[in-house]
Write a protein that holds these residues in place. Sequence first.
Motif, PDB file in Angstrom:
ATOM      1  N   UNK A 195      -1.498   5.716  -1.616  1.00  0.00           N
ATOM      2  CA  UNK A 195      -0.498   5.161  -0.701  1.00  0.00           C
ATOM      3  C   UNK A 195      -0.721   3.668  -0.500  1.00  0.00           C
ATOM      4  N   UNK A 196      -1.968   3.267  -0.363  1.00  0.00           N
ATOM      5  CA  UNK A 196      -2.285   1.838  -0.221  1.00  0.00           C
ATOM      6  C   UNK A 196      -1.864   1.065  -1.469  1.00  0.00           C
ATOM      7  N   UNK A 197      -2.131   1.643  -2.625  1.00  0.00           N
ATOM      8  CA  UNK A 197      -1.768   0.988  -3.888  1.00  0.00           C
ATOM      9  C   UNK A 197      -0.257   0.872  -4.031  1.00  0.00           C
ATOM     10  N   UNK A 198       0.489   1.903  -3.652  1.00  0.00           N
ATOM     11  CA  UNK A 198       1.942   1.865  -3.728  1.00  0.00           C
ATOM     12  C   UNK A 198       2.525   0.794  -2.807  1.00  0.00           C
ATOM     13  N   UNK A 199       1.954   0.645  -1.637  1.00  0.00           N
ATOM     14  CA  UNK A 199       2.414  -0.396  -0.726  1.00  0.00           C
ATOM     15  C   UNK A 199       2.168  -1.784  -1.310  1.00  0.00           C
ATOM     16  N   UNK A 200       1.011  -1.979  -1.930  1.00  0.00           N
ATOM     17  CA  UNK A 200       0.675  -3.277  -2.534  1.00  0.00           C
ATOM     18  C   UNK A 200       1.586  -3.600  -3.709  1.00  0.00           C
ATOM     19  N   UNK A 201       2.014  -2.570  -4.460  1.00  0.00           N
ATOM     20  CA  UNK A 201       2.786  -2.790  -5.696  1.00  0.00           C
ATOM     21  C   UNK A 201       4.291  -2.760  -5.472  1.00  0.00           C
ATOM     22  N   UNK A 202       4.737  -2.645  -4.225  1.00  0.00           N
ATOM     23  CA  UNK A 202       6.165  -2.736  -3.941  1.00  0.00           C
ATOM     24  C   UNK A 202       6.930  -1.431  -4.032  1.00  0.00           C
ATOM     25  N   UNK A 242      -3.808   3.997 -13.073  1.00  0.00           N
ATOM     26  CA  UNK A 242      -4.599   4.178 -11.857  1.00  0.00           C
ATOM     27  C   UNK A 242      -3.863   5.091 -10.873  1.00  0.00           C
ATOM     28  N   UNK A 243      -2.539   4.909 -10.735  1.00  0.00           N
ATOM     29  CA  UNK A 243      -1.756   5.744  -9.817  1.00  0.00           C
ATOM     30  C   UNK A 243      -1.819   7.213 -10.229  1.00  0.00           C
TER      31      UNK A 243
END
Length: 443
Positions: A332-339, A318-319
């Motif tokens: 960016x939102x996904x990266x924040x959620x995944x650490x 997905x990234x």
Amino acid sequence: MSRRSSRNAKLAKIPLGIAGRAAVGFGRRLAGGDRHEINAQLNQQAAEQLFSVLGELKGGAMKFGQALSVMEAAVPEQFGEHYREALTKLQAEAPPMSATTVHRVLDQQLGTAWRKRFREFDDTPAASASIGQVHRAVWSDGREVAVKVQYPGADEALRADLKTLTRMTGMISSLLQASDVKPVIAELTERMEEELDYRLEANNQRAFAAGYDGHPTFVVPKVVASAPKVVVSEWLDATPVSAIIAQGLEDPEGTRELRNRVATLMAEFDFSSPSLVGLLHGDPHPGNFMMLADGRLAVIDYGACASLPDGFPPILGRMVALAAEDRYEELTELMQEDGWVLPGRTVTHREIADLMRPFADPIRTETFHFTRSWMRRVAGRATDISDPDIRTSWSLQLPPQHAMIFRVLMGAIGISAQLDAEVPFMRLMYDWVPGYAEYRTAG
């Protein structure tokens, strides 16, 4: 105790020496020296020290050096020959054990009657590596086999090196002007510890051999016997990828088709194995991949493997899909959620976009030509701390659960660049990495 102190002293010389040269270089820049020329000189001196120290040691230090060796394509062209020689040595060489020592290990691991299990055994090692060496032999049923024997004391040396490298993580982070590397070092330490037990390696190899049994493109030699410090597997006569890289340097045009095939097969093996086997081969350097005369790719050395029973994590696909379509707000939102963002830090989608776009060439087209010049440009950009975009990376971290996946990915890219090869990178992503096709379609 004195041996351990000596090893620690050698390893400690590496960051201290690099830090000293960085200070000298800064002084020269203040005095009006050319920044790029000074950086090139410092990089050469740092590499000479790094590889000379690692080359003297077995265990974790040498394994660290072998991991670095796949990035040889990023070395500046004016230093290419010097680096290639040093790095190739790290990939393949270590001082051999005596025949007496080998026999003693075989006595301990396979029993004192071990000779009855072989028709022939060659006391001269056929290959050597970081924690063991390989002997050619003939098994009792007539099969030619490779016998990998672990160096006595390799476990102690490996653990001592890993402990020293762990203590150096704060200094390494400071020198790199990067975020905390402790989680990644911890994950690598765990994987390297597993390599000490050849029974785990044998089990990994059995799983790969079963998953690729009868495969038209890939060959995994079957395990014949195993013990904690000895593993016996089928012998393969094949051309190592390191030799194909050398052929490519001598005859670029005449080997182009072969190099493209080799790089594509290596990438396909990495992309497909989590789905077919539930494991990812975690030691990507040219000595572990070989081309058979019939055009199939053979893969050896399964000591370091990542367990991925459900295949690649869909979040990675997905990234990549979001980055490929410039959907940086969602990314960016996904990266924040995944650490991926350090606790307490904030990054904007514009900062992520500015950071990632220069490195995104391979995901822009279905096929990408990996070259040394591209690799050098990317590596130079990634290490230029004067670049304001790169400072965004100081707020990021690589989550430990993804550490080996990215190490293997970077290894595959590094070897593809050494091969100067064109690889259908995104087609393989589409075929094998969950999450990618779904989000590209949605876009």
